[in-house]
Design an enzyme around this catalytic site. Sequence first.
Site, PDB file in Angstrom:
ATOM      1  N   ILE A  16       0.811  -1.217   0.000  1.00  0.00           N
ATOM      2  CA  ILE A  16       0.000   0.000   0.000  1.00  0.00           C
ATOM      3  C   ILE A  16       0.848   1.271   0.000  1.00  0.00           C
ATOM      4  CG2 ILE A  16      -1.990  -1.056   1.101  1.00  0.00           C
ATOM      5  CD1 ILE A  16      -1.060   0.015   3.764  1.00  0.00           C
ATOM      6  N   GLY A  17       2.172   1.154   0.037  1.00  0.00           N
ATOM      7  CA  GLY A  17       2.999   2.353   0.021  1.00  0.00           C
ATOM      8  C   GLY A  17       4.445   2.023   0.315  1.00  0.00           C
ATOM      9  N   GLY A  20      11.851   5.720   0.997  1.00  0.00           N
ATOM     10  CA  GLY A  20      13.251   5.404   0.768  1.00  0.00           C
ATOM     11  C   GLY A  20      13.791   4.339   1.690  1.00  0.00           C
ATOM     12  N   ALA A  22      11.678   2.064   3.779  1.00  0.00           N
ATOM     13  CA  ALA A  22      10.843   0.907   4.079  1.00  0.00           C
ATOM     14  C   ALA A  22       9.686   0.825   3.099  1.00  0.00           C
ATOM     15  CB  ALA A  22      10.317   0.992   5.515  1.00  0.00           C
ATOM     16  N   VAL A  24       5.564  -0.532   2.831  1.00  0.00           N
ATOM     17  CA  VAL A  24       4.415  -0.710   3.715  1.00  0.00           C
ATOM     18  C   VAL A  24       3.416  -1.644   3.046  1.00  0.00           C
ATOM     19  CG1 VAL A  24       2.592   0.422   5.030  1.00  0.00           C
ATOM     20  CG2 VAL A  24       4.773   1.590   4.667  1.00  0.00           C
ATOM     21  N   LYS A  39       5.366  -2.275   8.191  1.00  0.00           N
ATOM     22  CA  LYS A  39       6.458  -1.553   7.553  1.00  0.00           C
ATOM     23  C   LYS A  39       7.689  -2.452   7.576  1.00  0.00           C
ATOM     24  CE  LYS A  39       6.721   2.741   7.483  1.00  0.00           C
ATOM     25  NZ  LYS A  39       6.774   4.183   7.721  1.00  0.00           N
ATOM     26  N   ASP A 133      10.226  14.284  11.280  1.00  0.00           N
ATOM     27  CA  ASP A 133       9.885  14.132   9.863  1.00  0.00           C
ATOM     28  C   ASP A 133       8.402  14.426   9.646  1.00  0.00           C
ATOM     29  OD1 ASP A 133      10.415  13.694   7.222  1.00  0.00           O
ATOM     30  OD2 ASP A 133      10.212  11.517   7.319  1.00  0.00           O
TER      31      ASP A 133
END
Length: 732
Positions: A16-17, A20, A22, A24, A39, A133
């Site tokens: 699903i995503g 840089g 990891a 997911v 993750k 972040d």
Amino acid sequence: MIGHELGGRYQVIERIGGGGMALVYRAHDILLNRNVAIKVLRNQFVHDEEFIRRFRREAQSAASLSHPNVVSIYDVGQEDDIHYIVMEYVEGKNLNEIIKERAPLQVDEAVRIASQICDALDHAHHSQIIHRDIKPHNILIGRNGRVKVTDFGIARAVTSTTITQTGSVVGSVHYFSPEHAKGVAAGEKSDLYSLGIVLYQMLTGALPFLGESPISVALKHLQEEFEEPRQLNPLIPQSVENVILRSMRKNPEERYHSAKEMLQDLETCLLPERRSEAKADFHDDDDIDKTRIIPAIKPVQRGFEGRGEEGLTRRQMEPESAPPPKRKWSKPALWAGIALAVVLILGVLVWYFTNKLSVPEVAVPNLINKNIEEARTMLDEVGLSIEEPVTAVYNPNYGENVVYEQSKSPDTMVKKGTHIALTVSTAKVLTAMPGYSGQKYADVEKALVALGIDQSRITPDERYSEEFAEGQVIGTEPAEGSEFDPETQSVTVFVSLGNESVAVPDLTGKTEAQAKKALEDLGLVLEEVQQDSSFNIDAGKVIKQWPYEEGESAQRGEKFTITLSTGFPPEAINYTFRVPVTPTSEGTKTEIRIVYSDARKDGEQQEWGIRTIAKGQYLPVDLVLAPNKDGAITVYVNGEYVEAYEVRFSDAKNGTVDEPQLPVAETPAPTPTPEPTPPDPTIEPEILPPSDDGGEAVDGEQTGFILNDKNSQASNGNGNGNGKGNKNKDKH
């Protein structure tokens, strides 16, 4: 990874995503039966012990956070070379997608989102966890509007040896605080600076600092002022702009002292009395990092400044004054020192970013006709990565999840860490079956044809339904919401015939179990069982049924009430009346028929039975009597009426019933010739079966008669059968 089971409990479903560092995945927790997000650390970092140690420590620290606006960390684990973090799965979009779709957002919506982020940061800061972040990509918005901050602690795990490889600096540089760009320790106020940029972007749809390279953007965070948000979006209230201006001050001391303080400002900035407040004013002279214009230092002339016609200047004519004190030169020296410091800092930054972002070049592999996972592995092997999200467009010439386009041609030289955009083919786009329940069949047929289904592949299927009226559509096959191919799929439309009607059976005389089964076999329901006494129905059997009688029509699902018999009412009594009968003449076979009526069968006459006798006797008739329900017995001899008896309830109850004596049968006159043969005493009279109620013979004799011989005839008897016998006091 898809289809793999991590830790013996997490079944990986889909990707699903990713970023840089990891990737997911959505997975299903088999043990707790819930969806989770996992993750997984990228392959190139699995051998960096320092990174893994900090990665796990920070993930475990984030797991200690428990807040409604923080994505919960469920588990941290390792399986072979796979390092993973299991966290809460949030259905919805990230804030970056929402900004791209409809920025600028409404002011109240943007403030609401920022308030929830700030609340999450306040909770984290109290636990000594700095996010470092904060950016829209790490803000998830659930379908219920709940904001969830994710990736706590991940940025903190980036080391100096991996910062370039992961690309996290490049990806997040637009949200860097000045102190982060300098490379110094970033504290709580660094998160507030990043949050200010996120709020700026939500309200304007733009970033405050843009540049051709990450270095130029980082330098702008240090040196330049951003365009104020109200210049881009005049609809922003001044009070909201003040929040952005304060949170994005380059000097951390001028920002909010804590996330709680910023949250309080966000919660009140939309109050009517604050919307038009004065613009926030800050003293820029105190910011030593601000870029300035420093005046050049002019050389100082000593001696004559010039001569006039008189030959001497005023300075020559005046006595030479003492040299000025050195402290007058302290301010230029200070500015020179500041300028030198700024130059040195900029030089260090340029050197730092140049060295860290200088990476070797590699050739892009040919990924066409490769499965997406195979392409991902090939890119990982050369230090490249796939740009997320992957574009998926159906292409009839390629299989599902097969790459048919890449942003960089094969063998093109690019720097390590570059993201390659891929386009993969999806499965043929299917259509979701709409819901047609309750509509008319003709309308549904037209709608299906409009979807591209040929009319020859649409079939109606009529069936009974309790829920839908006749002619309405019950549903379809494929079912509502199912995906199908309109070009090939056949569709069955279930059409209601209405609720089915059935003929109601007669339940009278059935037991409760028999009545219930008879109803259920027809789709009817036994809802209630009542009880009542009855003269006609045996105990435990149905007396009556409601609301439908035998033969009436009822819809399936109708509910019934039955009444079960408890037997005779308590006031009823049983009484056996002995009926005296004699043959037409002694020894002559005579047919005796008895008919009676009592409290049973609503007083209707009932056949007791027929007996053939040759001798006088008593025949017992069992009666059921009740108040206002007397008994009556009628006797027929050879088919002709002979006698009737009435048995009253009151007499039977008091034992005063008059029972007649056995009449004397007439003896025929002897004939001279021939002498008649005497009747055979061994011949028994014909006995017919007793009636349903039956009775046993008096004194236990089956024939139930009493012989009156010539020597024992009753003294008060008479020939017409109306003589009174002794009262029978036995009650049966």
